[in-house]
Design an enzyme around this catalytic site. Structure first.
Site, PDB file in Angstrom:
ATOM      1  N   SER A 143      23.691  66.735 -11.789  1.00 61.56           N
ATOM      2  CA  SER A 143      22.960  67.193 -12.976  1.00 61.56           C
ATOM      3  C   SER A 143      22.825  68.704 -12.872  1.00 61.56           C
ATOM      4  O   SER A 143      22.934  69.269 -11.773  1.00 61.56           O
ATOM      5  CB  SER A 143      21.565  66.559 -12.980  1.00 61.56           C
ATOM      6  OG  SER A 143      20.711  67.202 -13.895  1.00 61.56           O
ATOM      7  N   TYR A 156      13.442  63.789  -9.189  1.00 57.03           N
ATOM      8  CA  TYR A 156      14.789  63.872  -9.752  1.00 57.03           C
ATOM      9  C   TYR A 156      15.500  65.143  -9.261  1.00 57.03           C
ATOM     10  O   TYR A 156      16.658  65.097  -8.830  1.00 57.03           O
ATOM     11  CB  TYR A 156      14.671  63.865 -11.281  1.00 57.03           C
ATOM     12  CG  TYR A 156      15.977  63.763 -12.034  1.00 57.03           C
ATOM     13  CD1 TYR A 156      16.539  62.528 -12.328  1.00 57.03           C
ATOM     14  CD2 TYR A 156      16.643  64.907 -12.476  1.00 57.03           C
ATOM     15  CE1 TYR A 156      17.726  62.430 -13.047  1.00 57.03           C
ATOM     16  CE2 TYR A 156      17.834  64.818 -13.188  1.00 57.03           C
ATOM     17  CZ  TYR A 156      18.374  63.575 -13.475  1.00 57.03           C
ATOM     18  OH  TYR A 156      19.552  63.491 -14.181  1.00 57.03           O
TER      19      TYR A 156
HETATM   20  P1  NAD Z   1      21.487  55.663 -18.734  1.00 60.11           P
HETATM   21  O1  NAD Z   1      20.043  55.271 -18.621  1.00 60.11           O
HETATM   22  O2  NAD Z   1      22.180  55.563 -20.051  1.00 60.11           O
HETATM   23  O3  NAD Z   1      22.341  54.839 -17.682  1.00 60.11           O
HETATM   24  C1  NAD Z   1      21.885  54.597 -16.390  1.00 60.11           C
HETATM   25  C2  NAD Z   1      22.685  53.463 -15.806  1.00 60.11           C
HETATM   26  O4  NAD Z   1      22.204  53.222 -14.476  1.00 60.11           O
HETATM   27  C3  NAD Z   1      22.516  52.144 -16.583  1.00 60.11           C
HETATM   28  O5  NAD Z   1      23.731  51.452 -16.559  1.00 60.11           O
HETATM   29  C4  NAD Z   1      21.461  51.401 -15.764  1.00 60.11           C
HETATM   30  O6  NAD Z   1      21.507  49.998 -15.916  1.00 60.11           O
HETATM   31  C5  NAD Z   1      21.879  51.844 -14.374  1.00 60.11           C
HETATM   32  N1  NAD Z   1      20.829  51.652 -13.375  1.00 60.11           N
HETATM   33  C6  NAD Z   1      19.550  52.098 -13.388  1.00 60.11           C
HETATM   34  N2  NAD Z   1      18.915  51.682 -12.291  1.00 60.11           N
HETATM   35  C7  NAD Z   1      19.813  50.977 -11.556  1.00 60.11           C
HETATM   36  C8  NAD Z   1      19.761  50.292 -10.326  1.00 60.11           C
HETATM   37  N3  NAD Z   1      18.649  50.235  -9.588  1.00 60.11           N
HETATM   38  N4  NAD Z   1      20.873  49.671  -9.898  1.00 60.11           N
HETATM   39  C9  NAD Z   1      22.021  49.690 -10.638  1.00 60.11           C
HETATM   40  N5  NAD Z   1      22.129  50.326 -11.813  1.00 60.11           N
HETATM   41  C10 NAD Z   1      21.035  50.955 -12.258  1.00 60.11           C
HETATM   42  O7  NAD Z   1      21.550  57.140 -18.154  1.00 60.11           O
HETATM   43  P2  NAD Z   1      22.677  58.296 -18.198  1.00 60.11           P
HETATM   44  O8  NAD Z   1      22.097  59.420 -18.925  1.00 60.11           O
HETATM   45  O9  NAD Z   1      24.012  57.769 -18.575  1.00 60.11           O
HETATM   46  O10 NAD Z   1      22.653  58.709 -16.658  1.00 60.11           O
HETATM   47  C11 NAD Z   1      23.712  58.470 -15.772  1.00 60.11           C
HETATM   48  C12 NAD Z   1      23.681  59.517 -14.677  1.00 60.11           C
HETATM   49  O11 NAD Z   1      23.848  60.805 -15.283  1.00 60.11           O
HETATM   50  C13 NAD Z   1      22.368  59.575 -13.895  1.00 60.11           C
HETATM   51  O12 NAD Z   1      22.636  59.789 -12.534  1.00 60.11           O
HETATM   52  C14 NAD Z   1      21.672  60.770 -14.504  1.00 60.11           C
HETATM   53  O13 NAD Z   1      20.766  61.352 -13.606  1.00 60.11           O
HETATM   54  C15 NAD Z   1      22.848  61.673 -14.791  1.00 60.11           C
HETATM   55  N6  NAD Z   1      22.597  62.726 -15.771  1.00 60.11           N
HETATM   56  C16 NAD Z   1      22.239  62.428 -17.049  1.00 60.11           C
HETATM   57  C17 NAD Z   1      22.009  63.462 -17.927  1.00 60.11           C
HETATM   58  C18 NAD Z   1      21.612  63.216 -19.340  1.00 60.11           C
HETATM   59  O14 NAD Z   1      21.223  64.180 -20.005  1.00 60.11           O
HETATM   60  N7  NAD Z   1      21.702  62.018 -19.844  1.00 60.11           N
HETATM   61  C19 NAD Z   1      22.148  64.785 -17.514  1.00 60.11           C
HETATM   62  C20 NAD Z   1      22.515  65.040 -16.215  1.00 60.11           C
HETATM   63  C21 NAD Z   1      22.751  63.997 -15.348  1.00 60.11           C
END
Ligand code: NAD
Length: 261
Positions: A143, A156
């Site tokens: 991130s 985080y």
């Molecule tokens: P999201 O909530 O859409 O997806 C998260 C996924 O992780 C889902 O499939 C959920 O079921 C799964 N998950 C959660 N807890 C879990 C567990 N204990 N075991 C197995 N699976 C689990 O979120 P996203 O935005 O797609 O995030 C994905 C990654 O991207 C994360 O690591 C997040 O920190 C990172 N990220 C997101 C953003 C953003 O702005 N959305 C920015 C930077 C980084």
């Protein structure tokens, strides 16, 4: 198709960025293992949809990434069912927003377990197979918070800074085995994870929904636009390909200029 014959495991891929990455890999011909939580019928529809749309094998693991033994078992099972895990994307992640003095210790532990330790457990289980094949790709979804902080996201930010260090250590350990280890650092991507933190941020900062979107989330992002999941997935596809073999130990921003400031 540049990833034909490869097997990819993407953690946290029933939604958001992970799902887009799994679909993009499948679009390049890779067999995939998806993982994550959600409605069983919706996940099965997604899994079978990937097989039908892209003509690849797609399997699903419901392993909980907060649990080391389940994470390791998921990797062994994917190796059994797909023949290998050539590409591992450590993507599962959750967020929790609170001032540190009110931050529940169990939330701290959960975020560290899912956002950081799961990458250790999955990588530990996948690297022997990659070393044996002298080819592998480890891609960690970090991130912008791997590089800079925001208030009220202590766990985080700590976990994401940690994953950047982990990425580099693994790059050095695996450099002579045809394996690369890189981190992708998105800015704000419009996914359920972002949508879900809006109410808590509204409460923590005493703001309206519009204020949170414009004055908190997109404040940091000079382009004033959310990154899309497809853009992040395209970067993952590039890193997974043979042309990216010399990119390792890199912490790669895709954040609309956020960390340039
Ligand atoms: P999201 O909530 O859409 O997806 C998260 C996924 O992780 C889902 O499939 C959920 O079921 C799964 N998950 C959660 N807890 C879990 C567990 N204990 N075991 C197995 N699976 C689990 O979120 P996203 O935005 O797609 O995030 C994905 C990654 O991207 C994360 O690591 C997040 O920190 C990172 N990220 C997101 C953003 C953003 O702005 N959305 C920015 C930077 C980084």
């Amino acid at each position: 198709m540049s990833l034909k014959g490869k097997a990819a495991l993407v953690t946290g891929s029933t939604s958001g960025i992970g799902l887009a990455i799994a679909r993009a890999f499948a679009g390049q011909g890779a067999n995939v293992c998806i993982n994550g939580f959600g409605d069983a019928a919706a996940i099965e529809k997604e899994r079978s949809g990937i097989e039908a749309e892209f003509g690849v094998k797609a399997i699903y693991s419901g392993a909980d990434m907060s649990k080391g033994p389940e994470t390791e078992a998921m990797v062994s099972d994917a190796i059994k069912q797909l023949g290998a895990v050539d590409i591992l994307v450590n993507n599962a992640g959750i967020q929790f927003v609170s001032p540190v003095e009110d931050f529940p210790p169990e939330k701290w532990d959960q975020i560290l377990a899912i956002n950081l330790s799961s990458a250790f457990h999955a990588t530990r289980a996948a690297v022997p197979g990659m070393k044996a094949k002298k080819w592998g790709r480890i891609i960690n979804t970090a991130s912008a918070h791997a590089l800079v902080a925001s208030p009220f996201k202590s766990a985080y930010v700590a976990a994401k800074h940690g994953i950047a260090g982990f990425t580099k250590a693994i790059a050095l350990e695996t450099a002579t085995f045809g394996i690369t280890s890189n981190a992708i650092c998105p800015g704000y991507v419009w996914t359920p994870l972002v949508e879900k933190q809006i109410p808590d941020t509204m409460a923590a900062r005493k703001m309206t929904r519009e204020q949170v979107i414009n004055d908190v989330l997109l404040l940091a992002q000079p382009t004033k636009q959310f990154v899309t999941v497809e853009e992040v997935a395209a970067l993952a596809v590039y890193l997974a390909g043979d042309m990216a073999r010399s990119i390792t130990g890199s912490i790669i921003s895709i954040d609309g200029g956020w960390t340039a400031a």
